[in-house]
Every structure is written in structure tokens, then in C-alpha cells.
Design a protein around this motif. Structure first.
Motif, PDB file in Angstrom:
ATOM      1  N   LEU A   1      78.184  10.107  51.758  1.00  0.00           N
ATOM      2  CA  LEU A   1      79.416   9.439  52.191  1.00  0.00           C
ATOM      3  C   LEU A   1      79.149   7.982  52.555  1.00  0.00           C
ATOM      4  O   LEU A   1      79.969   7.101  52.268  1.00  0.00           O
ATOM      5  CB  LEU A   1      80.026  10.192  53.378  1.00  0.00           C
ATOM      6  CG  LEU A   1      80.586  11.587  53.077  1.00  0.00           C
ATOM      7  CD1 LEU A   1      81.055  12.267  54.364  1.00  0.00           C
ATOM      8  CD2 LEU A   1      81.746  11.495  52.079  1.00  0.00           C
ATOM      9  N   ILE A   2      78.032   7.737  53.218  1.00  0.00           N
ATOM     10  CA  ILE A   2      77.681   6.354  53.558  1.00  0.00           C
ATOM     11  C   ILE A   2      77.498   5.531  52.286  1.00  0.00           C
ATOM     12  O   ILE A   2      77.947   4.379  52.187  1.00  0.00           O
ATOM     13  CB  ILE A   2      76.404   6.320  54.419  1.00  0.00           C
ATOM     14  CG1 ILE A   2      76.679   6.959  55.790  1.00  0.00           C
ATOM     15  CG2 ILE A   2      75.885   4.890  54.584  1.00  0.00           C
ATOM     16  CD1 ILE A   2      75.439   7.074  56.656  1.00  0.00           C
TER      17      ILE A   2
ATOM     18  N   ALA B   1      80.940   4.826  50.764  1.00  0.00           N
ATOM     19  CA  ALA B   1      81.639   3.818  51.562  1.00  0.00           C
ATOM     20  C   ALA B   1      81.074   2.423  51.302  1.00  0.00           C
ATOM     21  O   ALA B   1      81.821   1.438  51.187  1.00  0.00           O
ATOM     22  CB  ALA B   1      81.541   4.158  53.045  1.00  0.00           C
TER      23      ALA B   1
ATOM     24  N   LEU C   1      82.358   1.200  47.925  1.00  0.00           N
ATOM     25  CA  LEU C   1      83.790   0.906  47.883  1.00  0.00           C
ATOM     26  C   LEU C   1      84.174  -0.303  48.734  1.00  0.00           C
ATOM     27  O   LEU C   1      84.955  -1.161  48.301  1.00  0.00           O
ATOM     28  CB  LEU C   1      84.586   2.137  48.336  1.00  0.00           C
ATOM     29  CG  LEU C   1      84.553   3.358  47.409  1.00  0.00           C
ATOM     30  CD1 LEU C   1      85.333   4.514  48.017  1.00  0.00           C
ATOM     31  CD2 LEU C   1      85.132   2.995  46.045  1.00  0.00           C
ATOM     32  N   TRP C   2      83.633  -0.390  49.944  1.00  0.00           N
ATOM     33  CA  TRP C   2      84.095  -1.416  50.881  1.00  0.00           C
ATOM     34  C   TRP C   2      83.110  -2.568  51.083  1.00  0.00           C
ATOM     35  O   TRP C   2      83.474  -3.611  51.585  1.00  0.00           O
ATOM     36  CB  TRP C   2      84.420  -0.784  52.235  1.00  0.00           C
ATOM     37  CG  TRP C   2      85.674   0.031  52.172  1.00  0.00           C
ATOM     38  CD1 TRP C   2      86.954  -0.432  52.023  1.00  0.00           C
ATOM     39  CD2 TRP C   2      85.790   1.462  52.228  1.00  0.00           C
ATOM     40  NE1 TRP C   2      87.853   0.606  51.978  1.00  0.00           N
ATOM     41  CE2 TRP C   2      87.166   1.793  52.114  1.00  0.00           C
ATOM     42  CE3 TRP C   2      84.862   2.498  52.370  1.00  0.00           C
ATOM     43  CZ2 TRP C   2      87.629   3.100  52.136  1.00  0.00           C
ATOM     44  CZ3 TRP C   2      85.335   3.801  52.384  1.00  0.00           C
ATOM     45  CH2 TRP C   2      86.694   4.093  52.275  1.00  0.00           C
TER      46      TRP C   2
END
Length: 590
Positions: free
Chosen positions: A289-290, A293, A296-297
Motif C-alpha cells: 500500500l505504501i 501511494a 500515485l501521489w
């Protein structure tokens, strides 16, 4: 505004100070853990160099790390009986670098768009290396690994070895940062943005990629050299796909373009993972998940997010010294000088097919003159295809193309450019992420950089007398030299690309509608610069143009193409009076 270079310098200073103080602050055991991730961070820097700064991704970087580790373990164990074996430790760097260079040359030497193919090859290489490490237990220890590896002479793995690893990691970070600021690093950035354009300046992009990959592999081998005595054991997990995947994840989170970010992310994420591994059964999902993220960001990774916060304190870091301007050296001996020789271009029975379509069908054409010759013809006549065949973008199926008695029909684009043939495209082709000054410098470096110049800072201050006179006629390019080329207007990009072509000081210019999309005033300005450049260089230029008013202003010899063949040639008045031309070509005016 303080540059990101100053921010990177400040970050490196802060990280270096922190690393050297680690044992005194956290103790030897935690320092031992940090040293492990520093070694893995060095490997991640190699991945980041190729992925973020050169434009291709290696999915098997652990192969070079594991190879260095196995070699190091073998040599250190052998040195217990024969200390002379320590002299072979540099092989831990040199062998991975040699393998990486040869692999990259084999893959990238044929096509410029083999990046995905290369990634799959390195992935397969990691699978093969892991299989071999498990199978040949007599050499590697098999599944249980190579054990009983002694300490690196003069160190203790739980104490003094940390300082060796810390200094090596600081040194590798400085070297990677220094490389990215050198002419070689600027060429890598240009390659990542527009590889084909770089080839048309005479740079062998396959070799540039291979050099980057070899440097990353050498860094990985160095990390493996220290990993073996640090851990005392090397298992197949150090050379397989799982480890390679982690390097890619750490590079993405830390920042693919930042050696500092790649090292910092590896240490931080590694320590966090080690902590979570003992507490949470689903820690791998959290790491995934990290990673998602970050992609994406934070496309520039953590280093991109932190960089703005470092720019203000970076004002107090010693500013970089200003570059000293100096005259660029003469063109290399591999580029024939102009002198009094008239450029001679000859195409004889040139055929180019794509599937069932005949793009060029027995084209024969000869030009032995200075000045501008125009190439006209209806859409689909083969004008741009002729330029592509002459510049190495297309390979002739049959026939011959000679320039100054040298055959170029089947030469790659970079070899053609080294003969001082410059190519301008209809849609301006520049390096959008680089500033105007660096775009112009790359063109000036064409056929001038010696091997040692790639790593020197002096070429960053090169200029030429012709270049200064040329740019004085294009004031738009001198107003904001630090502006990114991609943010320029259409007219400014057209002028920039022509200036880049002219800075090569070519003997032959291939100009494909250089004024496309320009206003009448911009067209007049650029054509005046084109005429001045061709006359000043004593060069020959072939110019594709559709506008009859522009043809009348240019004058000179005109070639008319139709269906991949030469239909007619001569002065414009003769062309306009030709019945054959009137049947197939209708000219317009702006």
C-alpha cells in the motif's frame, strides 16, 4: 530560487553526518542493522540511475548484488589459506559491470525501443541465477547458502565494519550525484526524454545505456562484496526475484531520480519492515500500500516531496562555483571537415518498403552544391521518407546512398550524424525536460566530446564563435536560457531545434518544413537565419517546403518527388512550367 542541486547537497551533508554518528547514538546492534540497509541502498541507487535518469528498468538487479556477494564469500574463505586471493576482490565489481555492459550492448545495440524487452530479459536472468544458486551447492552452498564467511580483514562485522559501509555508501551517493551533474548525466537525461533526437546528434545511445547499466551493476557488486562479510552467509535469496523487486520498490518510494532519496528510502523502509515483520502478520500488504501511494501521489518519491523543504536552508550551503566559459574544441577527426570540399549527396535506385507499400521506389537523386535546395511534392510523395533513409531512421531495402563518398544507406542514425549530417523534423524535436541552455549544449557537444570530457565539468561552459553569432540572430532563445524547452511556444521550439542542428556545424542539413506552424513574421525570421547559417558554414541544405511564396524567396535548385521517385528537377521557373509536375502537384500560398 535555490536549485535542487543545492538541496541535494544539503541532504547529503546531513545524511553523512547522521550516518557517522549512528553507532554512538543507537549502539552497535542497531548500527549493524542499518549497515545492512545501507548496502541494499547502494544497489537501489543503481536501479534508480537506470530507471529514473536513463529510462529503462532492470528487474533483476539482485543478480549483480548476489554475484558480488558469492564472489566475495568465495575469495574471503580462500584467503584464509591463501591471503593473495584478497587481491581478486575487485572482481566483485568488475565482473558484474562487464556482464551488465555486454548484456545491455546486445539488447540496446539493435533498436532504441527495447526497454520492455530488456526488463523481461533481466527478470529471466534473475530467475536463472536463483535456480543456479540452488542447484550448484558445491559452489554456493545450495539452499542453505554459503556459510562461515570470515570478516573483511581489519574489521569486525559488529563494530568497525559499519564505518566502512557508511563511508562507502556516502561515497557512492556522492559519485552518483556527481555523475548526474556531468555531461554524461545530462546526456542520460536527454536520452530518457528523447532518445531518437539524441541519436541524430551522433551519440550512440545503446552505449550510453550500457555504461549506466554497468555503473549500476558495479555498485551492486560493491555492495555484495561487503554484504558477504557483513552477514557471514550468502543465500540464494540474495540473488533472486524477491530481492530485485524490493530494489524497484525502494527506488520508487525514495525517488527514481535521486541517489540520496534511493538510499534514504531503503534504510527507512527496511527498518520499518524489519520492525513490522515481528509484530504484524500482514506487513507485506502494508508495504504494498505504501508503494502504491508513493506511485500515485508522489511520482518523484519522498525526495521530491522533501526537496522544497530543503531549499530554504540550502541557501547556507556553499554555492556551486560558476562555470568558466571556454571555446569548444574543434570537431573530432571522425567528422570530416568542410574545407573547400563541396558536399556531395547521391541516391541511386533506393527502395524502401513497409509491408506491401512502396515508400521509395527506385529513387535516384544527386546534389553537389552549396546552399539550399528545395524538395517538393504532394503528400505521400516520399519526401520525409527520403530524409529518413538518408539520416538512418529508415533502412534502405535496396540501392545505395552516398555522402562524400561514404555509404550511409544502412548506417544507424548516430553514425550518419557523425558524418555531419544534421536533421530537423517537421514537428520540433527537442529535450522538453531540459533547459534551453542544456539543449543547445548537447548540440554543441556533437562530434566534440572526447571520452574524458563526459565526466569533466568544463564542457558545461563550452561555446563557439559560430554559436554566439547564430544565437544573436535568435534573441528569443537568449532571453531565458534556464527555461524548460517543453514550455516554449511552437515558434520558439522550431527555432530552438534549428539552432541545435546548426550548432552541429553540419555539412548537410535536412530540414523538414522548418517553418511549419509559424506566423509569416516568424517564418521570415527563421528563413533568414537558415540562409545565413548555410552560407556561413559553406554547407548544403535540403529543405522540404509546400509554400510557393517561400520557394520563390529561397530560390535555388528544386527536386520534385512523386510516388517515391524523382519526377523533375531544376530551377523553380522550369518546375512551374513542367506539364508532368502540374499533373501531380498543386502549390499554394500562405
Amino acid at each position: 530560487m535555490v536549485s535542487s542541486r543545492a538541496a541535494n547537497r544539503l541532504a547529503l551533508v546531513l545524511i553523512s553526518a547522521a550516518l557517522l554518528l549512528v553507532p554512538a547514538v543507537v549502539g552497535d546492534f542497531d548500527a549493524y542493522q542499518i549497515a545492512l540497509y545501507l548496502l541494499l541502498g547502494i544497489v537501489t541507487q543503481g536501479v534508480a540511475l537506470c530507471w529514473g535518469n536513463v529510462g529503462f528498468l532492470c528487474l533483476g538487479q539482485a543478480v549483480f548484488f548476489g554475484l558480488g556477494a558469492y564472489l566475495s564469500g568465495t575469495l574471503l574463505r580462500a584467503a584464509m589459506q591463501q591471503p593473495v586471493m584478497l587481491a581478486l576482490l575487485p572482481l566483485c565489481l568488475l565482473l558484474p559491470a562487464a556482464i551488465a555492459y555486454l548484456l545491455a550492448r546486445a539488447v540496446f545495440g539493435r533498436k532504441v525501443d527495447n526497454g520492455p524487452f530488456f526488463s523481461l530479459i533481466t527478470l529471466a536472468l534473475a530467475m536463472l541465477a536463483s535456480l543456479l544458486a540452488n542447484r550448484f551447492s558445491g559452489l554456493t552452498g545450495g539452499f542453505n547458502g554459503m556459510v562461515d564467511i570470515p570478516d573483511l580483514p581489519g574489521t569486525d562485522r559488529y563494530a568497525t565494519l559499519y564505518y566502512v559501509i557508511a563511508v562507502v555508501s556516502i561515497g557512492s551517493t556522492w559519485i552518483f550525484c556527481r555523475l548526474l551533474r556531468s555531461p554524461l548525466g545530462i546526456l542520460w537525461s536527454a536520452l530518457e526524454q528523447n532518445e531518437e533526437r539524441l541519436q541524430f546528434f551522433g551519440f550512440d545511445t545503446g552505449r550510453l545505456k550500457a555504461i549506466a547499466f554497468a555503473i549500476g551493476a558495479a555498485a551492486s557488486g560493491l555492495a555484495g562484496l561487503l554484504y558477504a562479510p557483513h552477514q557471514g552467509i550468502v543465500t540464494p535469496s540474495a540473488i533472486g526475484i524477491g530481492m530485485s523487486t524490493q530494489f524497484v520498490i525502494w527506488a520508487a518510494i525514495g525517488g527514481r531520480r535521486s541517489p540520496v532519496g534511493a538510499l534514504a528510502a531503503t534504510v527507512i523502509i527496511g527498518l520499518v519492515s524489519a520492525s513490522l515483520r515481528d509484530r504484524y502478520p500482514f506487513w507485506e500488504a502494508l508495504m504494498a500500500l505504501i508503494f502504491i501511494a508513493a506511485v500515485l501521489w508522489f511520482p518523484q518519491g519522498l525526495s521530491g516531496a522533501v526537496a522544497p523543504w530543503l531549499r530554504w536552508p540550502a541557501r547556507w550551503v556553499r554555492p556551486s562555483t560558476s562555470l568558466t566559459e571556454q571555446q569548444a574544441p574543434a570537431l573530432s577527426s571522425g567528422a570530416p571537415s568542410g574545407g573547400d570540399a563541396v558536399p556531395h549527396l547521391q541516391l541511386q535506385d533506393v527502395h524502401v518498403r513497409r509491408g506491401a507499400v512502396r515508400i521509395l521506389d527506385g529513387l535516384a537523386l544527386e546534389s553537389r552544391t552549396r546552399g539550399i535546395c528545395c524538395v517538393i511534392g504532394p503528400n505521400g510523395a516520399g519526401k520525409t521518407s527520403m530524409f529518413n533513409a538518408m539520416s538512418g531512421r529508415l533502412t534502405a531495402d535496396r540501392g545505395e546512398i552516398w555522402f562524400n563518398s561514404q555509404s550511409i544507406a544502412r548506417s544507424p542514425a548516430w553514425r550518419v550524424a557523425q558524418l555531419r549530417i544534421g536533421r530537423k523534423f517537421q514537428i520540433p524535436s527537442v529535450f522538453p525536460g531540459l533547459c534551453v541552455r542544456h539543449n543547445l549544449l548537447i548540440a554543441l557537444w556533437a562530434n566534440r566530446l572526447s571520452p574524458r570530457d563526459y565526466l569533466r565539468s568544463a564542457p558545461l561552459g563550452w561555446h563557439s564563435a559560430f554559436g554566439k553569432r547564430l544565437l544573436s540572430r535568435l534573441p528569443l532563445l537568449q532571453q531565458r536560457p534556464e527555461l524548460a524547452a517543453g514550455s516554449l511556444s511552437q515558434g520558439a521550439r522550431q527555432m530552438l531545434e534549428f539552432a541545435m542542428v546548426a550548432l552541429m556545424e553540419p555539412r548537410l542539413m535536412l530540414l523538414d518544413e522548418p517553418c511549419a506552424g509559424l506566423s509569416p513574421a516568424e517564418t521570415q525570421q527563421l528563413m533568414e537565419v537558415v540562409r545565413w547559417s548555410v552560407d556561413h558554414l559553406g554547407a548544403s541544405a535540403l529543405l522540404i517546403e509546400h509554400d510557393m511564396s517561400a520557394l520563390e524567396a529561397i530560390g535555388g535548385h528544386v527536386f520534385v518527388l512523386h510516388q517515391g521517385q524523382l519526377l523533375a528537377q531544376g530551377a523553380l521557373a522550369q518546375i512551374k512550367a513542367s506539364p508532368e509536375v502540374r499533373k501531380v502537384y498543386l502549390g499554394g500560398r500562405k
